[in-house]
Design a protein around this motif. Sequence first.
Motif, PDB file in Angstrom:
ATOM      1  N   VAL A   1       0.846  -1.202   0.000  1.00 36.09           N
ATOM      2  CA  VAL A   1       0.000   0.000   0.000  1.00 36.09           C
ATOM      3  C   VAL A   1       0.877   1.246   0.000  1.00 36.09           C
ATOM      4  CG1 VAL A   1      -1.604   1.372   1.396  1.00 36.09           C
ATOM      5  CG2 VAL A   1      -2.033  -1.059   1.042  1.00 36.09           C
ATOM      6  N   TYR A   2       1.867   1.267   0.865  1.00 36.33           N
ATOM      7  CA  TYR A   2       2.757   2.417   0.969  1.00 36.33           C
ATOM      8  C   TYR A   2       3.469   2.668  -0.365  1.00 36.33           C
ATOM      9  CZ  TYR A   2       6.341   5.476   3.012  1.00 36.33           C
ATOM     10  OH  TYR A   2       7.162   6.528   3.302  1.00 36.33           O
ATOM     11  N   ARG A   3       4.037   1.614  -0.935  1.00 36.50           N
ATOM     12  CA  ARG A   3       4.771   1.769  -2.195  1.00 36.50           C
ATOM     13  C   ARG A   3       3.835   2.189  -3.331  1.00 36.50           C
ATOM     14  NH1 ARG A   3      10.042  -0.497  -2.195  1.00 36.50           N
ATOM     15  NH2 ARG A   3       9.938  -0.691  -4.451  1.00 36.50           N
ATOM     16  N   HIS A   4       2.630   1.648  -3.345  1.00 36.31           N
ATOM     17  CA  HIS A   4       1.646   2.021  -4.369  1.00 36.31           C
ATOM     18  C   HIS A   4       1.305   3.500  -4.282  1.00 36.31           C
ATOM     19  CE1 HIS A   4      -1.788   1.662  -7.050  1.00 36.31           C
ATOM     20  NE2 HIS A   4      -2.549   2.195  -6.128  1.00 36.31           N
ATOM     21  N   GLN A   5       1.116   4.000  -3.049  1.00 34.89           N
ATOM     22  CA  GLN A   5       0.798   5.413  -2.870  1.00 34.89           C
ATOM     23  C   GLN A   5       1.971   6.299  -3.285  1.00 34.89           C
ATOM     24  OE1 GLN A   5      -2.162   6.627  -1.871  1.00 34.89           O
ATOM     25  NE2 GLN A   5      -3.084   4.630  -1.650  1.00 34.89           N
ATOM     26  N   VAL A   6       3.191   5.888  -2.947  1.00 39.43           N
ATOM     27  CA  VAL A   6       4.377   6.655  -3.339  1.00 39.43           C
ATOM     28  C   VAL A   6       4.482   6.706  -4.864  1.00 39.43           C
ATOM     29  CG1 VAL A   6       6.909   6.664  -3.351  1.00 39.43           C
ATOM     30  CG2 VAL A   6       5.681   6.266  -1.210  1.00 39.43           C
ATOM     31  N   GLU A   7       4.300   5.556  -5.512  1.00 42.18           N
ATOM     32  CA  GLU A   7       4.411   5.510  -6.969  1.00 42.18           C
ATOM     33  C   GLU A   7       3.359   6.389  -7.645  1.00 42.18           C
ATOM     34  OE1 GLU A   7       6.744   4.313  -9.049  1.00 42.18           O
ATOM     35  OE2 GLU A   7       7.805   3.994  -7.170  1.00 42.18           O
ATOM     36  N   ALA A   8       2.134   6.352  -7.153  1.00 37.43           N
ATOM     37  CA  ALA A   8       1.076   7.182  -7.733  1.00 37.43           C
ATOM     38  C   ALA A   8       1.433   8.658  -7.619  1.00 37.43           C
ATOM     39  CB  ALA A   8      -0.257   6.892  -7.041  1.00 37.43           C
ATOM     40  N   CYS A   9       1.969   9.053  -6.478  1.00 40.31           N
ATOM     41  CA  CYS A   9       2.357  10.442  -6.259  1.00 40.31           C
ATOM     42  C   CYS A   9       3.538  10.815  -7.159  1.00 40.31           C
ATOM     43  CB  CYS A   9       2.701  10.626  -4.781  1.00 40.31           C
ATOM     44  SG  CYS A   9       2.658  12.332  -4.214  1.00 40.31           S
TER      45      CYS A   9
ATOM     46  N   ALA B   1      13.230  -0.085   4.794  1.00 38.62           N
ATOM     47  CA  ALA B   1      13.691   0.640   3.605  1.00 38.62           C
ATOM     48  C   ALA B   1      12.665   1.631   3.067  1.00 38.62           C
ATOM     49  CB  ALA B   1      14.053  -0.355   2.508  1.00 38.62           C
ATOM     50  N   LEU B   2      11.487   1.708   3.661  1.00 38.67           N
ATOM     51  CA  LEU B   2      10.422   2.515   3.065  1.00 38.67           C
ATOM     52  C   LEU B   2      10.701   4.010   3.102  1.00 38.67           C
ATOM     53  CD1 LEU B   2       7.175   0.646   4.139  1.00 38.67           C
ATOM     54  CD2 LEU B   2       8.301   0.679   1.911  1.00 38.67           C
ATOM     55  N   HIS B   3      11.310   4.495   4.170  1.00 39.57           N
ATOM     56  CA  HIS B   3      11.566   5.941   4.242  1.00 39.57           C
ATOM     57  C   HIS B   3      12.540   6.377   3.147  1.00 39.57           C
ATOM     58  CE1 HIS B   3      11.670   9.933   5.906  1.00 39.57           C
ATOM     59  NE2 HIS B   3      12.987   9.877   5.983  1.00 39.57           N
ATOM     60  N   SER B   4      13.596   5.599   2.939  1.00 39.88           N
ATOM     61  CA  SER B   4      14.550   5.912   1.871  1.00 39.88           C
ATOM     62  C   SER B   4      13.873   5.864   0.504  1.00 39.88           C
ATOM     63  CB  SER B   4      15.724   4.938   1.894  1.00 39.88           C
ATOM     64  OG  SER B   4      16.467   5.095   3.075  1.00 39.88           O
ATOM     65  N   TYR B   5      13.018   4.871   0.325  1.00 36.57           N
ATOM     66  CA  TYR B   5      12.277   4.745  -0.934  1.00 36.57           C
ATOM     67  C   TYR B   5      11.397   5.977  -1.166  1.00 36.57           C
ATOM     68  CZ  TYR B   5       8.705   2.923  -4.115  1.00 36.57           C
ATOM     69  OH  TYR B   5       7.818   2.756  -5.155  1.00 36.57           O
ATOM     70  N   PHE B   6      10.714   6.419  -0.120  1.00 36.21           N
ATOM     71  CA  PHE B   6       9.873   7.612  -0.168  1.00 36.21           C
ATOM     72  C   PHE B   6      10.693   8.818  -0.629  1.00 36.21           C
ATOM     73  CE2 PHE B   6       8.882  11.407   2.387  1.00 36.21           C
ATOM     74  CZ  PHE B   6       7.577  11.675   2.007  1.00 36.21           C
ATOM     75  N   LEU B   7      11.845   9.040  -0.011  1.00 39.24           N
ATOM     76  CA  LEU B   7      12.683  10.191  -0.359  1.00 39.24           C
ATOM     77  C   LEU B   7      13.220  10.082  -1.785  1.00 39.24           C
ATOM     78  CD1 LEU B   7      14.720  10.649   2.944  1.00 39.24           C
ATOM     79  CD2 LEU B   7      12.741  11.980   2.170  1.00 39.24           C
ATOM     80  N   GLU B   8      13.695   8.892  -2.157  1.00 35.19           N
ATOM     81  CA  GLU B   8      14.271   8.702  -3.487  1.00 35.19           C
ATOM     82  C   GLU B   8      13.266   8.953  -4.594  1.00 35.19           C
ATOM     83  OE1 GLU B   8      15.777   4.736  -3.358  1.00 35.19           O
ATOM     84  OE2 GLU B   8      17.358   5.237  -1.919  1.00 35.19           O
ATOM     85  N   ARG B   9      12.015   8.578  -4.367  1.00 33.09           N
ATOM     86  CA  ARG B   9      10.993   8.729  -5.410  1.00 33.09           C
ATOM     87  C   ARG B   9      10.356  10.103  -5.444  1.00 33.09           C
ATOM     88  NH1 ARG B   9      10.392   7.474  -9.415  1.00 33.09           N
ATOM     89  NH2 ARG B   9       8.311   6.606  -9.695  1.00 33.09           N
ATOM     90  N   LEU B  10      10.109  10.713  -4.269  1.00 35.45           N
ATOM     91  CA  LEU B  10       9.298  11.927  -4.252  1.00 35.45           C
ATOM     92  C   LEU B  10      10.081  13.234  -4.232  1.00 35.45           C
ATOM     93  CD1 LEU B  10       6.268  10.926  -2.005  1.00 35.45           C
ATOM     94  CD2 LEU B  10       6.579  10.713  -4.480  1.00 35.45           C
ATOM     95  N   VAL B  11      11.245  13.266  -3.600  1.00 32.33           N
ATOM     96  CA  VAL B  11      12.000  14.528  -3.549  1.00 32.33           C
ATOM     97  C   VAL B  11      12.365  15.017  -4.957  1.00 32.33           C
ATOM     98  CG1 VAL B  11      14.115  15.651  -2.745  1.00 32.33           C
ATOM     99  CG2 VAL B  11      12.800  14.205  -1.176  1.00 32.33           C
ATOM    100  N   PRO B  12      12.858  14.147  -5.861  1.00 35.96           N
ATOM    101  CA  PRO B  12      13.161  14.644  -7.213  1.00 35.96           C
ATOM    102  C   PRO B  12      11.936  15.167  -7.965  1.00 35.96           C
ATOM    103  CG  PRO B  12      14.238  12.534  -6.831  1.00 35.96           C
ATOM    104  CD  PRO B  12      13.289  12.754  -5.688  1.00 35.96           C
ATOM    105  N   VAL B  13      10.774  14.556  -7.733  1.00 38.21           N
ATOM    106  CA  VAL B  13       9.543  15.019  -8.398  1.00 38.21           C
ATOM    107  C   VAL B  13       9.179  16.408  -7.902  1.00 38.21           C
ATOM    108  CG1 VAL B  13       7.084  14.555  -8.725  1.00 38.21           C
ATOM    109  CG2 VAL B  13       8.718  12.667  -8.748  1.00 38.21           C
ATOM    110  N   CYS B  14       9.210  16.608  -6.601  1.00 40.36           N
ATOM    111  CA  CYS B  14       8.915  17.924  -6.034  1.00 40.36           C
ATOM    112  C   CYS B  14       9.931  18.955  -6.534  1.00 40.36           C
ATOM    113  CB  CYS B  14       8.919  17.840  -4.511  1.00 40.36           C
ATOM    114  SG  CYS B  14       8.442  19.379  -3.690  1.00 40.36           S
TER     115      CYS B  14
END
Length: 197
Positions: free
Chosen positions: A74-82, A130-143
Amino acid sequence: MFRLPTCQPGGSRVTPRKRADARRNEAALLEAAAEVFVAAGVDAPVRDIAARAGVGVGTIYRHFPTRADLIVAVYRHQVEACAEAGPTLLAERPSPHDALASWIDLFVDFLVTKHGLAAALHSDDAAFQALHSYFLERLVPVCAELLDAAAAAGEIVADLDALVLMQGIGNLCIGADNPRYDARRMIALVLAGMRVR
């Protein structure tokens, strides 16, 4: 029947991709789980998630054998959608600032879901490490891409740090369960303060 993995010329193996309908079903299941987690917490009965998704309980367990597997998915799916929404909004919205504002609105939706997962994510379960690192790696560059585009268009002040902005928005969302507190209004004021006068 057992089948050997197919090989490309040269002998490299090809991992079979999920069928489009299977991917859609899994996405619908994850969306249902996210909604149930926000409403009732991550310990909500699996049968509630199955009912919301319109599938049997066995279907959930086939995809996600443990609750931790489901929470991570669920967490990874939400990160990917964002993450995937950023470039799409930048291409489709009338201005980079409008794309940024729309993306931040989606990010806030994600944070609400994340807060529903917070207790599990801060547990000692190795599946969540590993989820917090994944969150940062995926979303910070998009922002950062959205901020750069809006700054280049002269719509917001330059040199805004994406991570700092995301942390600030996260902090503004902490009190969102208080009915007297309007997190989205506070975030709108932050966005207004970023505009070039």
